[in-house]
Design a protein around this motif. Structure first.
Motif, PDB file in Angstrom:
ATOM      1  N   ALA A   1      -4.631 100.173  -0.644  1.00  0.00           N
ATOM      2  CA  ALA A   1      -3.651 101.224  -0.344  1.00  0.00           C
ATOM      3  C   ALA A   1      -2.694 100.742   0.741  1.00  0.00           C
ATOM      4  CB  ALA A   1      -4.357 102.495   0.107  1.00  0.00           C
ATOM      5  N   ARG A   2      -1.398 100.952   0.526  1.00  0.00           N
ATOM      6  CA  ARG A   2      -0.375 100.541   1.491  1.00  0.00           C
ATOM      7  C   ARG A   2       0.705 101.624   1.629  1.00  0.00           C
ATOM      8  NH1 ARG A   2      -3.850  97.558   2.281  1.00  0.00           N
ATOM      9  NH2 ARG A   2      -3.827  95.294   2.613  1.00  0.00           N
ATOM     10  N   TRP A   3       0.266 102.853   1.815  1.00  0.00           N
ATOM     11  CA  TRP A   3       1.251 103.929   1.926  1.00  0.00           C
ATOM     12  C   TRP A   3       1.399 104.405   3.376  1.00  0.00           C
ATOM     13  CZ3 TRP A   3      -1.264 108.024   4.009  1.00  0.00           C
ATOM     14  CH2 TRP A   3      -2.595 108.264   3.670  1.00  0.00           C
ATOM     15  N   TYR A   4       2.443 105.172   3.598  1.00  0.00           N
ATOM     16  CA  TYR A   4       2.674 105.804   4.894  1.00  0.00           C
ATOM     17  C   TYR A   4       2.940 107.293   4.651  1.00  0.00           C
ATOM     18  CZ  TYR A   4       7.589 105.895   3.545  1.00  0.00           C
ATOM     19  OH  TYR A   4       8.761 106.144   2.869  1.00  0.00           O
ATOM     20  N   ARG A   5       2.693 108.107   5.657  1.00  0.00           N
ATOM     21  CA  ARG A   5       2.960 109.550   5.582  1.00  0.00           C
ATOM     22  C   ARG A   5       3.617 109.985   6.878  1.00  0.00           C
ATOM     23  NH1 ARG A   5      -2.085 113.304   5.890  1.00  0.00           N
ATOM     24  NH2 ARG A   5      -1.217 114.597   7.557  1.00  0.00           N
TER      25      ARG A   5
ATOM     26  N   CYS B   1       9.989 106.612   9.066  1.00  0.00           N
ATOM     27  CA  CYS B   1       9.808 108.010   9.462  1.00  0.00           C
ATOM     28  C   CYS B   1      10.949 108.525  10.329  1.00  0.00           C
ATOM     29  CB  CYS B   1       8.484 108.181  10.195  1.00  0.00           C
ATOM     30  SG  CYS B   1       7.021 108.000   9.147  1.00  0.00           S
ATOM     31  N   SER B   2      11.450 107.694  11.242  1.00  0.00           N
ATOM     32  CA  SER B   2      12.517 108.164  12.125  1.00  0.00           C
ATOM     33  C   SER B   2      13.801 108.418  11.346  1.00  0.00           C
ATOM     34  CB  SER B   2      12.758 107.160  13.252  1.00  0.00           C
ATOM     35  OG  SER B   2      13.112 105.889  12.748  1.00  0.00           O
ATOM     36  N   LYS B   3      14.124 107.557  10.395  1.00  0.00           N
ATOM     37  CA  LYS B   3      15.318 107.760   9.577  1.00  0.00           C
ATOM     38  C   LYS B   3      15.186 109.009   8.718  1.00  0.00           C
ATOM     39  CE  LYS B   3      18.321 105.448   6.225  1.00  0.00           C
ATOM     40  NZ  LYS B   3      18.554 104.187   5.447  1.00  0.00           N
ATOM     41  N   ALA B   4      14.026 109.189   8.106  1.00  0.00           N
ATOM     42  CA  ALA B   4      13.798 110.348   7.252  1.00  0.00           C
ATOM     43  C   ALA B   4      13.752 111.641   8.065  1.00  0.00           C
ATOM     44  CB  ALA B   4      12.504 110.175   6.467  1.00  0.00           C
ATOM     45  N   PHE B   5      13.288 111.563   9.314  1.00  0.00           N
ATOM     46  CA  PHE B   5      13.212 112.725  10.195  1.00  0.00           C
ATOM     47  C   PHE B   5      14.599 113.308  10.435  1.00  0.00           C
ATOM     48  CE2 PHE B   5      12.977 114.420  14.630  1.00  0.00           C
ATOM     49  CZ  PHE B   5      12.010 115.406  14.443  1.00  0.00           C
TER      50      PHE B   5
ATOM     51  N   THR C   1      -3.317 106.548  -3.480  1.00  0.00           N
ATOM     52  CA  THR C   1      -1.919 106.879  -3.762  1.00  0.00           C
ATOM     53  C   THR C   1      -1.294 107.638  -2.598  1.00  0.00           C
ATOM     54  OG1 THR C   1      -2.622 108.928  -4.867  1.00  0.00           O
ATOM     55  CG2 THR C   1      -2.322 106.968  -6.232  1.00  0.00           C
ATOM     56  N   PRO C   2       0.036 107.543  -2.433  1.00  0.00           N
ATOM     57  CA  PRO C   2       0.720 108.228  -1.323  1.00  0.00           C
ATOM     58  C   PRO C   2       0.539 109.739  -1.385  1.00  0.00           C
ATOM     59  CG  PRO C   2       2.149 106.568  -2.302  1.00  0.00           C
ATOM     60  CD  PRO C   2       0.969 106.702  -3.214  1.00  0.00           C
ATOM     61  N   PRO C   3       0.475 110.408  -0.232  1.00  0.00           N
ATOM     62  CA  PRO C   3       0.336 111.867  -0.180  1.00  0.00           C
ATOM     63  C   PRO C   3       1.577 112.555  -0.737  1.00  0.00           C
ATOM     64  CG  PRO C   3      -0.201 110.849   1.932  1.00  0.00           C
ATOM     65  CD  PRO C   3       0.463 109.808   1.096  1.00  0.00           C
TER      66      PRO C   3
ATOM     67  N   THR D   1       4.585 117.469   5.734  1.00  0.00           N
ATOM     68  CA  THR D   1       4.897 116.107   5.291  1.00  0.00           C
ATOM     69  C   THR D   1       6.313 116.088   4.715  1.00  0.00           C
ATOM     70  OG1 THR D   1       2.577 115.633   4.805  1.00  0.00           O
ATOM     71  CG2 THR D   1       4.228 114.218   3.770  1.00  0.00           C
ATOM     72  N   TYR D   2       7.214 115.410   5.417  1.00  0.00           N
ATOM     73  CA  TYR D   2       8.615 115.377   4.983  1.00  0.00           C
ATOM     74  C   TYR D   2       8.987 114.060   4.315  1.00  0.00           C
ATOM     75  CZ  TYR D   2       9.439 112.687   9.271  1.00  0.00           C
ATOM     76  OH  TYR D   2       9.386 111.732  10.262  1.00  0.00           O
TER      77      TYR D   2
END
Length: 282
Positions: free
Chosen positions: A147-151, A111-115, A48-50, A83-84
Motif C-alpha cells: 500500500a502506498r496511499w495518503y489521506r 495535502c497542502s495544495k489540496a487544502f 486501497t486509498p480511503p 477527508t478532502y
C-alpha cells in the motif's frame, strides 16, 4: 512562535513532516501507533486509498498517529475531521521506507495544495484560519503489503488555533468545500488570539472574544530559495508587519502589532510565510 499541532500551518501541515525531519523540534504528530477501540476493522490494514468526503470524530491523540482507521460518521452528524483528498503516492516512492523523509514531503505537498483548493483560499488565508489538516499513511502491515496511499483530513482546529494541551477539536459544518471562499470569510473560521501578547495567548476563532487578529502574511521566498537565516527572516517579517498592520488599521499614529515567523525546519517542510497580527479590542 512555532505552530502547535496536536498541528498545520500546524499545524499537522508542518509537524507531520517535521516528525521525520527534525524529531524533537516541536510537539510532534504522526510518530507512533497505538490500537484504538474506535477503529473500523475493514480500514485498519486497507491497501486501497480511503474515500474522499468521509467524516470522522477525531481527537488530537488520534491525529497524532501515523495511520488512522477511525470509523466514519455521517457528515450531517457531529464530526471534527473530513477527508478532502486521498490517492496513491508517486510511483518513485514504491521502494521508500515507511517513515522516509521523501514520503512525508510528498504527502505534505499533496495535502497542502489540496487544502487551499478545497477551502477556496489563497496561501495567505490558509495561514490565518483556525482550520488545519492532518495526513495519514497506511498501517505498517499494509505498507509492507504494497500500500502506498495518503489521506488528507481537514480538522476543526490545530496549528494556530489549537491551544496547547487541548483535548478536542471543534465540530465542522456538514459542507466544508469553499468554506473560505470570498473576500471576507466568516470569523468562525479565522484565527485570533486572546491575551497580552500573541506568543503567550491562546488562539481562538475570531468570533470569540479576542485581543489580536491575524490580518496579513508576508512571503519570505520562493519554493526553491534557500533559507535566508533567522536574523533576515525576523527583520524582514517585523518590518513588513509593522507597515502592513498600520495600513490595515487605517494608518493610526499609535498602534500595536505582532508577528509569527518560522525557522529553517519549517522552511524545509515547505512554509515560506510569516503571519502579521493586529492588536484589536473586539
Amino acid at each position: 512562535m512555532l505552530p502547535s499541532t496536536r498541528g498545520a500551518p500546524g499545524r499537522r501541515r508542518l509537524a507531520a513532516v517535521l516528525c521525520v525531519l527534525v524529531a524533537g523540534a516541536l510537539a510532534l504528530a504522526g510518530c507512533s501507533k497505538d490500537l484504538d477501540p474506535t477503529d473500523d476493522p475493514s480500514q485498519v490494514d486497507a491497501i486501497t486509498p480511503p474515500a474522499v468526503g468521509a467524516c470522522r470524530l477525531l481527537t488530537p491523540e488520534q491525529v497524532g498517529r501515523a495511520d488512522n482507521a477511525t470509523r466514519t460518521v455521517a457528515c450531517t452528524k457531529k464530526h471534527t475531521a473530513e477527508t478532502y483528498a486521498a490517492g496513491e503516492l508517486p510511483k518513485e516512492l514504491d521502494d521508500a521506507s515507511y517513515s522516509g523523509r521523501e514520503v512525508a514531503l510528498a504527502s505534505y505537498k499533496l495535502c497542502s495544495k489540496a487544502f487551499s483548493k478545497h477551502l477556496g483560499a489563497d496561501d495567505s488565508m490558509v495561514m490565518r484560519t483556525v482550520l488545519s489538516w492532518a495526513w495519514f499513511r497506511p498501517s505498517t502491515k499494509a505498507w509492507e503489503d504494497g500500500a502506498r496511499w495518503y489521506r488528507c483530513d481537514l480538522i476543526g482546529g490545530g496549528g494556530q488555533a489549537l491551544t496547547e494541551g487541548a483535548q478536542s477539536y471543534f465540530p465542522l459544518p456538514a459542507v466544508t468545500k469553499g468554506l473560505l471562499r470570498g473576500i471576507k470569510p466568516s470569523d468562525d473560521w479565522m484565527v485570533c488570539a486572546n491575551g497580552r501578547t500573541v506568543r503567550q495567548s491562546p488562539k481562538v476563532p475570531c468570533s470569540d472574544k479576542h485581543t489580536w487578529r491575524a490580518v496579513t502574511t508576508i512571503k519570505l521566498g520562493e519554493d526553491k530559495d534557500p533559507y535566508p537565516g533567522d536574523h533576515t527572516a525576523l527583520i524582514k517579517t517585523r518590518d513588513f508587519c509593522r507597515s502592513s498592520v498600520q495600513a490595515w488599521l487605517g494608518y493610526p499614529i499609535s498602534f500595536q502589532f505582532g508577528f509569527t515567523w518560522f525557522h529553517e525546519a519549517e522552511w524545509e517542510a515547505g512554509n515560506r510565510r510569516s503571519i502579521c497580527w493586529a492588536r484589536t479590542e473586539h
